[in-house]
Design a protein around this motif. Structure first.
Motif, PDB file in Angstrom:
ATOM      1  N   CYS A 138      -3.520  -2.298  -3.052  1.00 34.93           N
ATOM      2  CA  CYS A 138      -4.735  -1.938  -2.329  1.00 34.93           C
ATOM      3  C   CYS A 138      -5.278  -0.647  -2.915  1.00 34.93           C
ATOM      4  O   CYS A 138      -4.609  -0.014  -3.744  1.00 34.93           O
ATOM      5  CB  CYS A 138      -4.442  -1.793  -0.824  1.00 34.93           C
ATOM      6  N   PRO A 139      -6.464  -0.209  -2.524  1.00 40.36           N
ATOM      7  CA  PRO A 139      -7.053   0.990  -3.146  1.00 40.36           C
ATOM      8  C   PRO A 139      -6.335   2.303  -2.841  1.00 40.36           C
ATOM      9  O   PRO A 139      -6.691   3.342  -3.424  1.00 40.36           O
ATOM     10  CB  PRO A 139      -8.483   1.010  -2.574  1.00 40.36           C
ATOM     11  N   ARG A 140      -5.345   2.309  -1.966  1.00 43.14           N
ATOM     12  CA  ARG A 140      -4.682   3.573  -1.622  1.00 43.14           C
ATOM     13  C   ARG A 140      -3.865   4.151  -2.772  1.00 43.14           C
ATOM     14  O   ARG A 140      -3.550   5.331  -2.779  1.00 43.14           O
ATOM     15  CB  ARG A 140      -3.787   3.389  -0.397  1.00 43.14           C
ATOM     16  N   SER A 141      -3.452   3.331  -3.714  1.00 46.43           N
ATOM     17  CA  SER A 141      -2.749   3.795  -4.915  1.00 46.43           C
ATOM     18  C   SER A 141      -1.479   4.574  -4.570  1.00 46.43           C
ATOM     19  O   SER A 141      -1.245   5.670  -5.075  1.00 46.43           O
ATOM     20  CB  SER A 141      -3.678   4.662  -5.775  1.00 46.43           C
ATOM     21  N   CYS A 142      -0.621   3.995  -3.729  1.00 45.61           N
ATOM     22  CA  CYS A 142       0.569   4.712  -3.264  1.00 45.61           C
ATOM     23  C   CYS A 142       1.579   4.984  -4.381  1.00 45.61           C
ATOM     24  O   CYS A 142       2.325   5.953  -4.306  1.00 45.61           O
ATOM     25  CB  CYS A 142       1.251   3.910  -2.155  1.00 45.61           C
ATOM     26  N   ALA A 143       1.621   4.141  -5.395  1.00 46.48           N
ATOM     27  CA  ALA A 143       2.655   4.289  -6.423  1.00 46.48           C
ATOM     28  C   ALA A 143       2.293   5.310  -7.491  1.00 46.48           C
ATOM     29  O   ALA A 143       3.149   5.714  -8.266  1.00 46.48           O
ATOM     30  CB  ALA A 143       2.940   2.940  -7.076  1.00 46.48           C
ATOM     31  N   ALA A 144       1.036   5.710  -7.562  1.00 47.16           N
ATOM     32  CA  ALA A 144       0.608   6.631  -8.617  1.00 47.16           C
ATOM     33  C   ALA A 144      -0.306   7.699  -8.042  1.00 47.16           C
ATOM     34  O   ALA A 144      -1.325   7.379  -7.438  1.00 47.16           O
ATOM     35  CB  ALA A 144      -0.115   5.877  -9.733  1.00 47.16           C
ATOM     36  N   ALA A 145       0.071   8.960  -8.243  1.00 44.19           N
ATOM     37  CA  ALA A 145      -0.763  10.069  -7.779  1.00 44.19           C
ATOM     38  C   ALA A 145      -1.760  10.501  -8.847  1.00 44.19           C
ATOM     39  O   ALA A 145      -2.551  11.401  -8.626  1.00 44.19           O
ATOM     40  CB  ALA A 145       0.115  11.255  -7.387  1.00 44.19           C
ATOM     41  N   HIS A 146      -1.721   9.839 -10.013  1.00 43.10           N
ATOM     42  CA  HIS A 146      -2.647  10.138 -11.094  1.00 43.10           C
ATOM     43  C   HIS A 146      -3.210   8.827 -11.627  1.00 43.10           C
ATOM     44  O   HIS A 146      -2.676   7.751 -11.352  1.00 43.10           O
ATOM     45  CB  HIS A 146      -1.939  10.893 -12.212  1.00 43.10           C
ATOM     46  N   CYS A 147      -4.279   8.907 -12.369  1.00 45.08           N
ATOM     47  CA  CYS A 147      -4.873   7.713 -12.967  1.00 45.08           C
ATOM     48  C   CYS A 147      -4.118   7.356 -14.238  1.00 45.08           C
ATOM     49  O   CYS A 147      -4.014   8.163 -15.156  1.00 45.08           O
ATOM     50  CB  CYS A 147      -6.349   7.940 -13.285  1.00 45.08           C
ATOM     51  N   THR A 148      -3.608   6.147 -14.296  1.00 42.90           N
ATOM     52  CA  THR A 148      -2.895   5.672 -15.477  1.00 42.90           C
ATOM     53  C   THR A 148      -3.901   5.086 -16.472  1.00 42.90           C
ATOM     54  O   THR A 148      -5.044   4.794 -16.119  1.00 42.90           O
ATOM     55  CB  THR A 148      -1.875   4.603 -15.081  1.00 42.90           C
ATOM     56  N   PRO A 149      -3.494   4.882 -17.734  1.00 47.16           N
ATOM     57  CA  PRO A 149      -4.422   4.298 -18.704  1.00 47.16           C
ATOM     58  C   PRO A 149      -5.008   2.960 -18.258  1.00 47.16           C
ATOM     59  O   PRO A 149      -6.171   2.677 -18.512  1.00 47.16           O
ATOM     60  CB  PRO A 149      -3.552   4.145 -19.951  1.00 47.16           C
ATOM     61  N   PHE A 150      -4.192   2.135 -17.584  1.00 48.61           N
ATOM     62  CA  PHE A 150      -4.684   0.868 -17.061  1.00 48.61           C
ATOM     63  C   PHE A 150      -4.197   0.682 -15.625  1.00 48.61           C
ATOM     64  O   PHE A 150      -3.061   1.023 -15.299  1.00 48.61           O
ATOM     65  CB  PHE A 150      -4.193  -0.321 -17.905  1.00 48.61           C
ATOM     66  N   THR A 151      -5.069   0.169 -14.769  1.00 41.89           N
ATOM     67  CA  THR A 151      -4.712  -0.153 -13.388  1.00 41.89           C
ATOM     68  C   THR A 151      -5.110  -1.585 -13.092  1.00 41.89           C
ATOM     69  O   THR A 151      -6.220  -2.017 -13.424  1.00 41.89           O
ATOM     70  CB  THR A 151      -5.435   0.784 -12.399  1.00 41.89           C
ATOM     71  N   LEU A 152      -4.198  -2.318 -12.475  1.00 41.45           N
ATOM     72  CA  LEU A 152      -4.484  -3.644 -11.943  1.00 41.45           C
ATOM     73  C   LEU A 152      -4.543  -3.511 -10.426  1.00 41.45           C
ATOM     74  O   LEU A 152      -3.526  -3.245  -9.780  1.00 41.45           O
ATOM     75  CB  LEU A 152      -3.406  -4.642 -12.364  1.00 41.45           C
ATOM     76  N   LEU A 153      -5.735  -3.659  -9.870  1.00 45.91           N
ATOM     77  CA  LEU A 153      -5.957  -3.529  -8.427  1.00 45.91           C
ATOM     78  C   LEU A 153      -6.058  -4.923  -7.820  1.00 45.91           C
ATOM     79  O   LEU A 153      -6.951  -5.699  -8.176  1.00 45.91           O
ATOM     80  CB  LEU A 153      -7.229  -2.730  -8.154  1.00 45.91           C
ATOM     81  N   ALA A 154      -5.148  -5.241  -6.910  1.00 44.48           N
ATOM     82  CA  ALA A 154      -5.077  -6.593  -6.349  1.00 44.48           C
ATOM     83  C   ALA A 154      -6.342  -6.936  -5.567  1.00 44.48           C
ATOM     84  O   ALA A 154      -6.880  -6.110  -4.821  1.00 44.48           O
ATOM     85  CB  ALA A 154      -3.855  -6.715  -5.445  1.00 44.48           C
ATOM     86  N   THR A 155      -6.796  -8.167  -5.745  1.00 43.58           N
ATOM     87  CA  THR A 155      -7.931  -8.702  -4.977  1.00 43.58           C
ATOM     88  C   THR A 155      -7.514  -9.870  -4.094  1.00 43.58           C
ATOM     89  O   THR A 155      -8.176 -10.163  -3.102  1.00 43.58           O
ATOM     90  CB  THR A 155      -9.059  -9.154  -5.919  1.00 43.58           C
ATOM     91  N   SER A 156      -6.419 -10.535  -4.458  1.00 40.37           N
ATOM     92  CA  SER A 156      -5.850 -11.656  -3.706  1.00 40.37           C
ATOM     93  C   SER A 156      -4.497 -11.952  -4.331  1.00 40.37           C
ATOM     94  O   SER A 156      -4.166 -11.406  -5.395  1.00 40.37           O
ATOM     95  CB  SER A 156      -6.775 -12.884  -3.774  1.00 40.37           C
TER      96      SER A 156
END
Length: 451
Positions: free
Chosen positions: A384-402
């Motif tokens: 989800c958009p809360r990004s609990c596993a990373a406190a920084h922006c990584t080079p690539f992010t996969l944000l779940a939609t379903s």
């Protein structure tokens, strides 16, 4: 306990897979007896699983209903709670990040171990700190090569060359990170090492003086008060002398090297080494904890350290034991080389453990790693958009939609680093994401791809 969504040692928060108990570790350190106590506790009172967090703490998952008090008692008996605390919420505010190799890193400008202990004592012993948010955090950087510099902190201190001054200096700033690149915000000022505690106390009190009930973090206060106003308030309280001007404004922190969290590196004494390994997706079970405890016990003076990269560092290993220690890490399931793609993937708890997650990020991350992840990059799977596993922006992010579907973002474009970065692809499967990531060395994407 005060209401909060943040789990703590004394506040177990419900989740889809059971209760969550967060154990805050002083400087990320865990001795062998404590590791064994946690292993026993999670087997008896929880799911047998513990996650390393991105602030070098431990998160015990699946706490069984009705077992909360027994688990807390076992952890307190192991000395994992606040020490010499004078207020009821001391556990909440023990948020001081240092290098996992503090006091041992050969590249450090300053040994921060004693100063970090003093900062923890301040947070635990000052009754006013009880009003701080459990997320309010401090960074103390001694200039180590192995240092997490990407996590924003409410107050940060970073050792800087002191020139001909007799006492070491620390640059500092608010609501951000030490500057590394030219485009980063400058430090506000610098202070002598002996004044760090007094200034920190004044900054904490200044925050509490200026904050409204809606202001949980320093950035909230910074939205209505200028940094100069905050600093002037703190200087009046502390009487500390600050160094300002061009030398501080031009100062840039030497880049850190996160790869030193893996494998073996010689410590500053030239006699011993620290050895690092990555459990898959930062998750350990009780058998791994017991194996690490035994390894620590078999190396006299060795100590386990959790890291903000969600891996484990074992310090103070004699030269003769380095090879065997690396082999034991691998046997226990900890990757010691970036050749293992699991060292380049992070993921939140996912839909098996969190009701807010839209996908099984842990399972999908394992699938992605099996397909291969480009060397010298990192991929973050967030449910989800809360990004609990990373406190920084990584080079690539996969944000779940379903379930099984993700939007793919990148921060490689320096013009688009807000949020997760630039959208590259919408609604891709893990296999499609793997293909796109492995083609990432090709020319940049011009338009987002729709699956």
């Amino acid at each position: 306990m005060r209401p909060s969504a943040c789990p703590g040692l004394l506040r177990i928060v419900p989740a889809l897979d059971g209760g969550i108990c967060r154990v805050k570790l002083a400087a990320g350190a865990l001795n062998s007896a404590q590791a064994l106590a946690i292993a026993d506790a999670i087997d008896e009172h929880a799911s047998g699983i513990v996650d390393i967090t991105n602030r070098a703490n431990l998160q015990l998952r699946g706490v069984k209903r009705g077992q909360e008090d027994a688990l807390i008692a076992a952890l307190l008996d192991a000395g994992l709670g606040p020490q010499n605390a004078t207020h009821a919420f001391a556990d909440d505010v023990r948020n001081v990040m240092v290098s996992p190799a503090a006091g041992r890193d050969a590249h450090a400008l300053f040994d921060t171990t004693a100063l970090a202990s003093d900062l923890l004592s301040l947070l635990q012993g000052d009754a006013r700190c009880a009003a701080l948010s459990p997320k309010f955090a401090l960074l103390l950087d001694g200039g180590e090569r192995l240092m997490m510099l990407d996590h924003p902190h409410d107050i940060w201190f970073s050792a800087m060359p002191s020139g001909d001054r007799a006492e070491p200096l620390f640059a500092f700033g608010l609501a951000g990170c030490p500057p590394v690149a030219a485009e980063h915000a400058n430090a506000l000022a610098a202070v002598a090492a002996s004044d760090v505690i007094a200034l920190t106390r004044a900054l904490l009190h200044t925050f509490l003086d200026l904050a409204t009930p809606e202001h949980a973090r320093m950035r909230d206060v910074g939205a209505v008060h200028s940094p100069d106003d905050v600093l002037a308030h703190a200087v009046r309280k502390s009487g500390v002398s600050l160094l300002r001007g061009e030398p501080v404004e031009r100062w840039r922190r030497e880049p850190a090297d996160a790869l030193r969290r893996l494998g073996a590196f010689q410590q500053r004494d030239g006699q011993r080494w620290h050895v690092g390994g990555q459990p898959a997706l930062g998750r350990m079970n009780s058998a791994m904890l017991r194996g690490l405890a035994a390894l620590s016990q078999s190396n006299e003076g060795a100590t386990l350290h959790m890291t903000p990269w969600q891996n484990v560092l074992l310090t103070d290993i004699g030269t003769a034991n380095v090879t065997a220690t690396l082999q034991t890490f691998e046997t226990l399931g900890l990757a010691t080389s970036t050749q293992n793609p699991l060292t380049r993937v992070i993921a939140c708890a996912g839909s098996t453990g969190c009701a807010k997650s839209l996908a099984d990020t842990k399972g999908d991350a394992l699938t992605l790693a099996a397909r291969g992840v480009p060397v010298q990059t990192q991929v973050h799977l967030s449910g989800c958009p809360r990004s609990c596993a990373a406190a920084h922006c990584t080079p690539f992010t996969l944000l779940a939609t379903s379930p099984g579907r993700y939007d793919l973002y990148t921060t490689h474009d320096p013009r688009e680093r807000a949020g997760f970065g630039r959208l590259l692809a919408r609604g891709v499967t893990i296999d499609e994401a793997a293909d796109l990531l492995n083609a990432s060395a090709a020319p940049p994407f011009d338009e987002p791809f729709d699956a």
